[in-house]
Design an enzyme around this catalytic site. Sequence first.
Site, PDB file in Angstrom:
ATOM      1  N   THR A  13       0.368  -1.525   0.276  1.00 23.96           N
ATOM      2  CA  THR A  13       0.220   0.203  -0.080  1.00 23.96           C
ATOM      3  C   THR A  13       0.471   1.467  -0.113  1.00 23.96           C
ATOM      4  OG1 THR A  13      -2.001  -0.851   1.469  1.00 23.96           O
ATOM      5  CG2 THR A  13      -1.700   1.516   1.131  1.00 23.96           C
ATOM      6  N   SER A  53       1.456  -7.483  -1.680  1.00 22.27           N
ATOM      7  CA  SER A  53       2.395  -8.806  -0.610  1.00 22.27           C
ATOM      8  C   SER A  53       1.346  -9.864  -0.391  1.00 22.27           C
ATOM      9  CB  SER A  53       2.492  -7.790   1.553  1.00 22.27           C
ATOM     10  OG  SER A  53       1.130  -7.879   1.799  1.00 22.27           O
ATOM     11  N   THR A  84       1.999  -4.937   4.461  1.00 27.45           N
ATOM     12  CA  THR A  84       1.438  -4.850   5.618  1.00 27.45           C
ATOM     13  C   THR A  84       0.708  -6.050   5.371  1.00 27.45           C
ATOM     14  OG1 THR A  84      -0.723  -3.805   5.494  1.00 27.45           O
ATOM     15  CG2 THR A  84       1.036  -2.683   6.734  1.00 27.45           C
ATOM     16  N   ASP A  85       0.247  -6.835   4.412  1.00 29.65           N
ATOM     17  CA  ASP A  85      -0.383  -7.619   4.812  1.00 29.65           C
ATOM     18  C   ASP A  85       0.270  -9.791   5.198  1.00 29.65           C
ATOM     19  OD1 ASP A  85      -2.928  -6.365   4.164  1.00 29.65           O
ATOM     20  OD2 ASP A  85      -3.340  -7.214   2.463  1.00 29.65           O
TER      21      ASP A  85
HETATM   22  N1  LIG Z   1      -1.555  -1.976   4.292  1.00 28.76           N
HETATM   23  C1  LIG Z   1      -1.334  -3.173   2.849  1.00 28.76           C
HETATM   24  O1  LIG Z   1       0.101  -2.796   3.082  1.00 28.76           O
HETATM   25  C2  LIG Z   1      -1.918  -4.279   2.513  1.00 28.76           C
HETATM   26  C3  LIG Z   1      -1.663  -4.230   0.945  1.00 28.76           C
HETATM   27  N2  LIG Z   1      -2.719  -5.491   0.727  1.00 28.76           N
HETATM   28  C4  LIG Z   1      -0.282  -5.312   0.958  1.00 28.76           C
HETATM   29  O2  LIG Z   1      -0.438  -5.789   2.062  1.00 28.76           O
HETATM   30  O3  LIG Z   1       0.446  -5.471   0.244  1.00 28.76           O
END
Ligand SMILES: NC(=O)C[C@H](N)C(=O)O
Length: 329
Positions: A13, A53, A84-85
């Site tokens: 993200t 991710s 973050t995932d």
């Molecule tokens: N906040 C994030 O980064 C979520 C995103 N879907 C990822 O993991 O790439």
Amino acid sequence: MTKKLLLLSTGGTIASVVSDEGLAPGESGEELIKMLGRLQYDVTVRDILELDSSNIQPEEWKIIAEAVYEHRNDYDGIVVSHGTDTMAYTASMLTFMLQHINLPVVLTGSQVPMNVLLSDAPDNLRLAFTAAANCAPGVYIAFNRKVMRGCRSVKVRTTAFDAFESVNVPPVAEVTSDGFSVKDHRLPQPGECQLNTKIDTHVSLVKLFPGFDPVLLHAMAKNGCHGIVIEAYGLGGMTSIRRNMVAAVGELIRNGIPIITTSQCLYERSDLTKYEVGRLALLEGAISARDMTSESAITKLMWGLGQGMDIKAITKFFNTDVAGEVTLD
Ligand SMILES: NC(=O)C[C@H](N)C(=O)O
């Protein structure tokens, strides 16, 4: 002297832009640094991946680990920008692939893209650079004013800025009104930094629920699964009547498939010795992951199996603290 830091950009993200198909990575590491503005470090950028991710898998873990290893002697610290995932999985796996790492490797990301006003990305990225310049060697996640050991971190919120927690150990460093302070100066166990990306991905992570049919465990084994982490109940208990998980676990173990048990409870440790339903599993040879996160347990299992460890060696490996991932009694 100005610290030399490397940013390895992988997407997430933090680097995402709006598209007709939804948010997707689109900004380069250079663009992230430009948006961040003034920094007191000498930062070099390398774009190694451009992925949400959810698409980061073992192949990408290897790419990230290799990039860190290649540059480990050229910089004072390395920041990895990452979605973050699955960040906690990547951080856990890097801990095992890069044992005795000789510099801080700090993963960070954000809940809102960098190019959005009031995003959490600038703060998180600045914190990650600060951690990379000041923490002891090791693999960390920096997020929302906390720096956590990578192999102890879990994503616990889907949208809030306070998305990560350090489970069962306090954060390594924090930002307070007094500034950045490192609380845990523990150095990694001495030794030469090794890159070892051999892993066995034929594993499974299963969450137990009332009514779970143990036949499914046998089906996994029949379909090539070499090891299973079971998120059992509470202290580590599992069903022992009717749908007899304990019996299935014993059978799999006798067939050479290690079974690791963690708890569905996020906090505190598993202890199979307290209840009959735990002791039975222990008698069958189940291996307790104690207070490890499931992310750490599954990546440790993949890494151990990748080294060719049999059940006996895996048991010993899980009774060893490699890099702060487990509390041994
Ligand atoms: N906040 C994030 O980064 C979520 C995103 N879907 C990822 O993991 O790439």
